[in-house]
Design an enzyme around this catalytic site. Structure first.
Site, PDB file in Angstrom:
ATOM      1  N   GLU A 129       0.093  11.058  10.445  1.00 23.23           N
ATOM      2  CA  GLU A 129      -0.521  10.017  11.274  1.00 23.23           C
ATOM      3  C   GLU A 129      -0.985  10.578  12.610  1.00 23.23           C
ATOM      4  O   GLU A 129      -2.013  10.175  13.146  1.00 23.23           O
ATOM      5  CB  GLU A 129       0.477   8.875  11.522  1.00 23.23           C
ATOM      6  CG  GLU A 129       0.808   8.065  10.295  1.00 23.23           C
ATOM      7  CD  GLU A 129      -0.400   7.302   9.768  1.00 23.23           C
ATOM      8  OE1 GLU A 129      -1.334   7.953   9.276  1.00 23.23           O
ATOM      9  OE2 GLU A 129      -0.406   6.068   9.838  1.00 23.23           O
ATOM     10  N   THR A 182      -8.930   4.848  14.120  1.00 24.93           N
ATOM     11  CA  THR A 182      -7.766   4.354  14.870  1.00 24.93           C
ATOM     12  C   THR A 182      -7.761   4.953  16.273  1.00 24.93           C
ATOM     13  O   THR A 182      -7.461   4.255  17.253  1.00 24.93           O
ATOM     14  CB  THR A 182      -6.461   4.709  14.119  1.00 24.93           C
ATOM     15  OG1 THR A 182      -6.499   4.030  12.865  1.00 24.93           O
ATOM     16  CG2 THR A 182      -5.229   4.272  14.877  1.00 24.93           C
TER      17      THR A 182
END
Ligand code: HSE
Length: 310
Positions: A129, A182
């Site tokens: 991530e 993101t």
């Protein structure tokens, strides 16, 4: 011990409106499929990616980075090959990078007799991530690995709580085919939150968790409010306000941005309402002129699962 494993790694909805970076849940009807096999050479090799144009290079691939982080804590004299059938588009807001990162470490762990627990696997997958978004957030990888709803009570030390899911709870998710990174969506957020908004936000987190424990659908709906990310990020999603209103009119308990968007999720009591909500989303989006996918899904209480053991 098995030599090869084929898994399904689910898409996930992070934040769940009120829980920025700390709440998430897993979906049932969409996810990546991965094959992970033992290989004589040490280390990790990504041999094939189907469905999306993503790098095979380990240091640039979230699954590779997560798996390598895990291998550093082992002493194996063999390695692994990974094939990914990417069903979740990157930049969709339903945990594309998380599905690959979590799937890779979960499958390797299974192939080596499960020496690591879910908390360890979250820790490894978070490195994927970090590569994808610049921040090691766990609100997609945790529900992918634990299943159901998860709360990250603390990042340091990592403390993750699995929350029960009411039986009839369903999610409807629309994925408009635009990409929002993101990392870009995070830049939109302010560094500070007013005390007034913080108070409202943590009251809703408490409400949502209570509603999930008590099977109180109405309380779940009342708590799906976001005073922090949604006001900034919804501007990036065409038709967001109309979709939200249409979902609520169709009977959704609540509606918000899935992760960092552009996907929009709604939670519903029962499949009938979830389908009505899907029709309402479709009705709005077919007029906007942007292609979209809609997923109507139960909450996936198991998380990643084995499809084949060879
Ligand atoms: N909590 C993360 C964010 C989730 O909102 O940036 C990204 O999917």
């Amino acid at each position: 011990m098995k030599k090869e494993i084929k898994i399904f790694s689910p898409a996930t909805v992070a934040n769940v409106s009120c829980g920025f970076d700390v709440l998430g849940f897993a979906l049932d009807t969409i996810g990546d499929e991965m094959v992970v096999r033992k290989a004589p050479q040490k280390g990790i090799k990504i041999t094939k990616i189907i469905g999306q144009d993503l790098p095979l290079e380990i240091s640039k691939n979230v699954a590779g980075v997560a798996a390598l982080t895990m291998l550093k804590e082992t002493n194996l004299d063999f390695g692994f090959e990974i094939e990914i059938n990417k069903q979740i588009k990157p930049g969709s807001g339903i945990g594309s990078s998380a599905a690959s990162s979590a799937g890779a470490v979960w499958a390797i762990n299974k192939l080596i007799g499960s020496p690591f627990n879910n908390l360890d696997l979250v820790r490894f997958a978070m490195e994927g991530e970090k590569l994808a978004s610049g921040t090691a957030h766990a609100d997609n990888v945790a529900p992918a690995l634990f299943g159901g709803f998860t709360l990250i009570r603390s990042y340091n030390p990592l403390d993750i709580i699995k929350i029960p899911t009411p039986k009839n709870l369903m999610a409807t998710v629309i994925h408009p085919q635009i990409e929002i990174k993101t990392s870009d969506a995070r830049k939109l957020l302010r560094e500070t939150v007013t005390l007034k908004n913080a108070t409202k936000q943590w009251a809703n987190v408490g409400g949502l968790i209570s509603g999930l424990y008590a099977n109180d659908y109405n309380l779940i709906g009342r708590s799906l409010k976001d005073y922090i990310a949604e006001p900034e990020r919804s501007k990036l999603i065409p038709g967001f306000d109309n979709v939200k209103q249409a979902c609520l009119n169709a009977g959704a308990l609540g509606c918000g941005i899935s992760g960092s968007g552009p996907s929009i999720f709604a939670l519903c009591n029962g499949e009938k309402t979830a389908i009505k909500v899907s029709d309402a989303m479709e009705n709005i989006y077919s007029k906007i002129g942007i292609a979209f996918d809609i997923h109507v899904s139960k909450i996936n209480n198991k998380g990643i699962k084995i499809l084949e053991n060879r």
